[in-house]
Write a protein that holds these residues in place. Sequence first.
Motif, mmCIF file in Angstrom:
data_model
loop_
_atom_site.group_PDB
_atom_site.id
_atom_site.type_symbol
_atom_site.label_atom_id
_atom_site.label_comp_id
_atom_site.label_asym_id
_atom_site.label_seq_id
_atom_site.Cartn_x
_atom_site.Cartn_y
_atom_site.Cartn_z
ATOM 1 N N MET A 137 74.759 13.695 19.959
ATOM 2 C CA MET A 137 73.377 13.648 20.428
ATOM 3 C C MET A 137 72.501 13.116 19.294
ATOM 4 O O MET A 137 72.515 13.650 18.186
ATOM 5 N N VAL A 138 71.761 12.052 19.556
ATOM 6 C CA VAL A 138 70.898 11.450 18.554
ATOM 7 C C VAL A 138 69.462 11.894 18.821
ATOM 8 O O VAL A 138 68.918 11.663 19.902
ATOM 9 N N LEU A 139 68.858 12.549 17.823
ATOM 10 C CA LEU A 139 67.492 13.056 17.957
ATOM 11 C C LEU A 139 66.602 12.440 16.893
ATOM 12 O O LEU A 139 67.035 12.184 15.770
ATOM 13 N N ALA A 140 65.338 12.241 17.254
ATOM 14 C CA ALA A 140 64.368 11.696 16.309
ATOM 15 C C ALA A 140 63.885 12.793 15.371
ATOM 16 O O ALA A 140 63.748 13.958 15.771
ATOM 17 N N ASP A 141 63.619 12.421 14.116
ATOM 18 C CA ASP A 141 63.004 13.367 13.199
ATOM 19 C C ASP A 141 61.501 13.082 13.118
ATOM 20 O O ASP A 141 60.983 12.171 13.786
ATOM 21 N N LEU A 142 60.785 13.855 12.325
ATOM 22 C CA LEU A 142 59.325 13.729 12.285
ATOM 23 C C LEU A 142 58.864 12.424 11.644
ATOM 24 O O LEU A 142 57.715 12.008 11.828
ATOM 25 N N GLU A 143 59.727 11.771 10.880
ATOM 26 C CA GLU A 143 59.363 10.517 10.225
ATOM 27 C C GLU A 143 59.754 9.303 11.045
ATOM 28 O O GLU A 143 59.606 8.162 10.597
ATOM 29 N N GLY A 144 60.290 9.524 12.225
ATOM 30 C CA GLY A 144 60.682 8.410 13.078
ATOM 31 C C GLY A 144 62.117 7.969 12.908
ATOM 32 O O GLY A 144 62.556 7.009 13.557
ATOM 33 N N GLY A 145 62.868 8.647 12.055
ATOM 34 C CA GLY A 145 64.283 8.336 11.895
ATOM 35 C C GLY A 145 65.117 8.958 13.000
ATOM 36 O O GLY A 145 64.591 9.557 13.950
ATOM 37 N N ALA A 146 66.414 8.800 12.900
ATOM 38 C CA ALA A 146 67.317 9.325 13.923
ATOM 39 C C ALA A 146 68.472 10.055 13.242
ATOM 40 O O ALA A 146 68.990 9.606 12.212
#
Length: 264
Positions: A137-146
């Motif tokens: 599962m690929v989720l976004a982080d708060l900085e826009g990364g994955a």
Amino acid sequence: MNAIEVGPLVLSGERFAIIVGVAVFLLGSGVLASRVSARFNGWSTAAVLAGLGGARLAHVAVHWSYFADDPLRALAVWQGGFLWVWALPPVAVAAALMLRERRLMLWAAAPVIACALAGTATARLTAGTEPTPAPAMVLADLEGGAVNLATVDGRPTVINLWATWCPPCRREMPALARAQDAHPEVRFLFVNQGEGQAKVAGWLEEAGLEIDNVLLDRAMAAPRHYGAAGLPVTLFLRPDGRLAKVHVGEVAPEQIEAEIARLK
């Protein structure tokens, strides 16, 4: 998932086992009160309170370094943390003071033994954890990364499922943040459930928390993968990414340390 759903309530296996044990104890004491002596009525209430208090105080004493800065956390019994062998001395003292007769004190052993057996059996039945692999599962982080939850880097992983609207989540977050700072050898992932970047970042700033690896699970897919009910839930994964332990509800600092030690 080692949790029990009772209507809208979600109880960890440990908490459910305590409820079952206390219920069996009170039921057995009630039978003795009706058939042997009415003294068991008062004793049963005193024994439950004294036993729970003794077990909790023993846990606090053993883990005092985690309570020294916040002694009032000893009252946070909903976090769990009891040394049950230390419930016996106060229960025995209550029996000596309130039942007084040797015959009645011998009868008192019956509900105590029944409580121990019922609580232990329930805890064992609810303690099993399937070694579920981490989801791809690929989720976004708060900085826009994955970040891919299935990625393993040789470190154990702690995944915390949380939300800003959840009071226990907010209470446990500082302890998890400190654990992240203290354990660079462990990967921590804070997987927010159903909220947006602005909401999550705003709350973290307001709370004064600097946490790495805060991820956004807008679809709340992680709890479905692990079969988790309710929030917060903390998942402890082995270095190969497989699930080792699930903690349902607010997690205490000493519990975090104990579970990390078991992963190594």
